[in-house]
Design a protein around this motif. Structure first.
Motif, PDB file in Angstrom:
ATOM      1  N   TYR A  92      -1.903   1.940   5.375  1.00  0.00           N
ATOM      2  CA  TYR A  92      -2.453   2.019   4.024  1.00  0.00           C
ATOM      3  C   TYR A  92      -1.909   3.253   3.299  1.00  0.00           C
ATOM      4  CZ  TYR A  92      -6.004   1.365   0.387  1.00  0.00           C
ATOM      5  OH  TYR A  92      -6.653   1.146  -0.815  1.00  0.00           O
ATOM      6  N   ARG A 220      -0.933  -3.384  -0.643  1.00  0.00           N
ATOM      7  CA  ARG A 220      -1.296  -2.255   0.225  1.00  0.00           C
ATOM      8  C   ARG A 220      -2.049  -2.755   1.458  1.00  0.00           C
ATOM      9  NH1 ARG A 220      -3.745   0.927  -3.615  1.00  0.00           N
ATOM     10  NH2 ARG A 220      -1.610   1.207  -4.354  1.00  0.00           N
ATOM     11  N   ALA A 224      -0.869  -2.640   5.371  1.00  0.00           N
ATOM     12  CA  ALA A 224      -1.730  -2.039   6.390  1.00  0.00           C
ATOM     13  C   ALA A 224      -2.043  -3.040   7.499  1.00  0.00           C
ATOM     14  CB  ALA A 224      -3.019  -1.526   5.746  1.00  0.00           C
TER      15      ALA A 224
END
Length: 320
Positions: A92, A220, A224
């Motif tokens: 992240y 994002r 992640a």
């Protein structure tokens, strides 16, 4: 024991090993497919994120699990559970601070220039992780020792008193965890609101933006998720094989081969692509030296891509 029985036992043993190893390969390919399929980012650092996950697992094992479950088979797997959210956070932050500069809305201006910025950035991250890992962890081989890695289940005898197949317990548990993780990811992608936003951002980011979806946030989360899934596969791999700071180089090409073999854009196809690679690698050992196993993988890969450019599962490989 006849010669036919000897060959049959060797084939079944290699087939079993291929399925168990292929389950872990499939999971690491799925992690890359989350990034490559949804974001269209060519991430050279994916193998090094896997390496980092191995070391995070190793130090969790030393600091926590070895004290709570000393001598128990549960210690390494508890360490893996603790590692996954850490690697999610790492992925992240890496996307927030670095990758987002060359993807999503901010990277729209770079589209006309191709993926050069992404390539250079992820290659730089890979080099930093490799050399940083060498300085922090040292060059020595490490491993997660578990009693399961040195024991096996016996299936058989299957032909009279002969032809038994042995399945390593450590690899068997790792393959089962891989399947469970894949099932959970499948439910997340196909049934949840988050999964719908990820698929919408992959299919048409502009339309998704007009529908109120935060595309940058979706990217994002995809990055992640891809990072922690591949790290999970790395942690499972570390319970059976030793590792070092440059181990990512050995697997990143296998990951891309699995993603392309399964069908670009298909998360589930990537899993089966990794499974096929595991089978080819282990079955090739029946006729080739160990040093040529990876060569057999890429000969098979080139053959399939030549015959079927969309991959083995390209027919159902629309972006998921």
């Amino acid at each position: 024991m006849t010669e036919l029985q000897i060959h049959l036992e060797a084939f079944l043993q290699a087939l079993t090993a291929g399925v168990l190893v292929g389950g872990i390969y499939g999971l690491m390919c799925v992690g890359l497919a989350m990034i490559f399929g949804i974001m269209r980012v060519i991430n050279f650092a994916q193998g090094d994120f896997m390496m980092l996950g191995m070391y995070v697992t190793y130090y969790f094992f030393i600091l926590v699990a070895a004290n709570l479950f000393a001598g128990s088979a549960l210690g390494p797997y508890l360490s893996i559970v603790l590692m996954v959210p850490v690697m999610f956070g790492v992925g992240y932050l890496v996307h927030l601070l670095l990758i987002s500069r060359v993807t999503g809305n901010r990277g729209a201006a770079l589209e006309g220039e191709g993926h050069y910025a992404q390539l250079i950035l992820t290659l730089g991250i890979a080099l930093i992780l490799q050399n940083g890992g060498m300085m922090l962890f040292g060059p020595q081989l490490e491993s997660l020792r578990t009693p399961l890695s040195s024991s096996a289940w016996e299936v058989g005898p299957l032909w009279g008193e002969f032809v038994s197949v042995f399945a390593n317990k450590g690899r068997g548990v790792a393959a089962l965890i891989s399947l469970a993780a894949m099932a959970a990811l499948g439910l997340l992608v196909t049934r949840s609101r988050l999964g719908k936003s990820l698929r919408a951002s992959a299919d048409n980011p502009v339309a998704a933006l007009y529908m109120g979806i935060d595309v940058n946030r979706a990217y994002r989360i995809a990055f992640a998720l891809g990072t922690c899934i591949t790290a999970l596969a790395g942690g499972l791999l570390a319970t059976n094989l030793p590792f070092h700071p440059f181990i990512g180089l050995e697997y990143v090409i296998i990951m891309y081969a699995g993603v392309v073999l399964g069908g670009i854009g298909s998360i589930f196809g990537a899993f089966w692509g990794g499974m096929v690679i595991g089978l080819v690698q282990q079955l090739s050992a029946l006729v080739l030296p160990t040093q040529l196993q990876n060569a057999a993988i890429f000969v098979f890969f080139l053959l399939i891509v030549t015959i079927r450019p969309q991959g083995l599962f390209g027919r159902v490989s629309e972006r998921t």
